[in-house]
Design a protein around this motif. Structure first.
Motif, mmCIF file in Angstrom:
data_model
loop_
_atom_site.group_PDB
_atom_site.id
_atom_site.type_symbol
_atom_site.label_atom_id
_atom_site.label_comp_id
_atom_site.label_asym_id
_atom_site.label_seq_id
_atom_site.Cartn_x
_atom_site.Cartn_y
_atom_site.Cartn_z
ATOM 1 N N UNK A 298 -41.585 -13.118 3.807
ATOM 2 C CA UNK A 298 -40.417 -12.298 4.112
ATOM 3 C C UNK A 298 -39.163 -13.155 4.274
ATOM 4 N N UNK A 299 -39.345 -14.461 4.494
ATOM 5 C CA UNK A 299 -38.206 -15.373 4.567
ATOM 6 C C UNK A 299 -37.982 -16.048 3.233
ATOM 7 N N UNK A 300 -37.626 -17.329 3.279
ATOM 8 C CA UNK A 300 -37.319 -18.056 2.052
ATOM 9 C C UNK A 300 -38.532 -18.747 1.450
ATOM 10 N N UNK A 301 -39.631 -18.811 2.172
ATOM 11 C CA UNK A 301 -40.800 -19.528 1.696
ATOM 12 C C UNK A 301 -41.467 -18.855 0.514
ATOM 13 N N UNK A 302 -42.069 -19.677 -0.369
ATOM 14 C CA UNK A 302 -42.767 -19.113 -1.519
ATOM 15 C C UNK A 302 -44.011 -19.905 -1.907
ATOM 16 N N UNK A 303 -44.129 -21.166 -1.441
ATOM 17 C CA UNK A 303 -45.258 -21.995 -1.843
ATOM 18 C C UNK A 303 -45.413 -23.135 -0.836
ATOM 19 N N UNK A 304 -46.477 -23.085 -0.061
ATOM 20 C CA UNK A 304 -46.693 -24.108 0.959
ATOM 21 C C UNK A 304 -46.907 -25.478 0.314
#
Length: 381
Positions: A298-304
């Motif tokens: 839901x934030x800016x993250x997309x791939x750890x």
């Protein structure tokens, strides 16, 4: 049974004297209770760095995606000590994806996709800190049906065996069902013995205590399964615990953990599960090992981007915390873990850009790599 212990061999024999006292002391005092204050110190600019490792004589070696390996010095990165750029491509998620030394810095390993996209692990002998190019041999290959989800990270565990992370084969949603299929190496963490292979004239040997060696329907190389795209894993240099950052499909990023006492065989759930959540109507496997931490998109993250448990001396407040980031968000974060449970999640207040990997140096200090080129050391603020 080769149990992972808090062996400083994770960082190599040449680090032994310095790290024995370091890792033993820090493992016993790892219950940090506050967020550390850190800064990123730019130390070099690479050409699309993807991975790195502690090298001979306290050096740090950096892999560049197009196929070159360079050594970091106080003056920056030197000329390539290895160049396989004619043997790989950078289409999709391909390229030179991982590098590692064995515990005595006697052999150097590279993980890359070849011109056909096949995941390949090659070995070189090392003498006097120099790669012996004429000793090159291929240890393991795995064909890839698509050009993404290659994984490709490699590390030697404290047990002296080589661990290899492979993604599920790519596309999206695991269309071939590889994550839960023990008959393929895709979507797995592997554990092999290259030294045992050399001794017997084979590419590698399979450790006798691997969890599936007695299963005729499973690949004996498998240590753990149910992974989608394990993007960077590591062993805690203080305890031997294993951490894996596994990139999610569209909703959840996860960090998986196994204690040093693990006998392997963990099922991390993909593609029945994405984190702790059923994926597209999936059923949670009875033996599912849920992530120690997950976060949504839901934030800016997309791939750890998985990292390391910090075992350096420069930042006492970070001691014992697992440092990680996200490729899209770039914020450097840390987890406090006690008795296998996360007790704190910290935003460390700095952004590393498109963080693609972390590197642990000989003395336990950490570096962040951004795909755009920045090589940054994590220092106290």
């Amino acid at each position: 049974m080769n149990v992972r212990t808090r062996s400083s061999a994770i960082l190599g024999t040449l680090c032994l004297v310095a790290s024995l006292a370091l890792t033993t002391a820090s493992a016993d005092s790892a219950d940090a209770t506050r967020s550390a204050e850190i800064a990123l110190t730019h130390v070099a600019t690479a050409k699309n760095p993807t991975a790195g490792t502690a090298g001979p004589g306290g050096t740090v070696w950096i892999a560049e995606r197009a196929g070159t390996v360079r050594v970091l010095s106080p003056k920056g990165l030197g000329a390539p000590v290895l160049d396989i750029s004619a043997e790989t491509t950078t289409d999709g998620e391909r390229g030179l994806l991982g590098i590692a030394f064995d515990q005595r810095f006697a052999h150097f390993y590279i993980s890359f996709t070849n011109l056909e996209g096949t995941s390949t692990i090659d070995e070189f002998a090392v003498r006097g800190g120099t790669i012996q190019q004429n000793t090159r041999r291929t240890v393991l290959t795995q064909t890839q049906p698509y050009d993404n989800h290659n994984g490709g990270d490699i590390k030697f565990g404290p047990d002296g065996y080589l661990y290899i992370a492979l993604g599920d084969g790519g596309s999206g949603g695991d269309p071939q069902g590889n994550g839960q299929n023990l008959g393929t190496l895709l979507g797995k963490l592997l554990r092999i013995d290259p030294a045992g292979g050399r001794a017997s004239g084979k590419p590698y040997a399979i450790p006798a205590d691997n969890p599936f060696v007695a299963d005729p329907n499973a690949k004996g190389e498998i240590w753990a399964y149910g992974l989608r795209n394990p993007w960077r894993f590591s062993f805690d240099a203080g305890t031997g615990d294993l951490y894996i950052g596994d990139v999610g499909q569209s909703d959840w990023e996860e960090i998986d953990r196994a204690p040093a006492s693990s006998k392997g065989g963990e099922n991390y759930g993909w593609s029945q599960m994405e984190g702790t959540h059923p994926f597209r109507g999936g059923t949670e496997p009875a033996n599912h090992v849920p992530p120690v931490h997950e976060y949504d998109r839901t934030g800016l993250g997309c791939a750890v981007t998985g990292g390391f448990v910090y075992r350096g001396r420069a930042i006492p407040d970070l001691q014992g915390q697992y440092v990680y980031s996200d490729y899209c968000d770039g914020t450097i974060r840390s987890l406090q873990v006690k008795n296998g449970k996360v007790t704190g999640v910290h935003d460390l207040g700095v952004n590393g850009g498109e963080v693609i990997s972390f590197v642990q140096g000989c003395k336990g200090e950490l570096y962040a790599l951004a795909i755009g080129g920045a090589v940054s050391r994590i220092d106290p603020a």
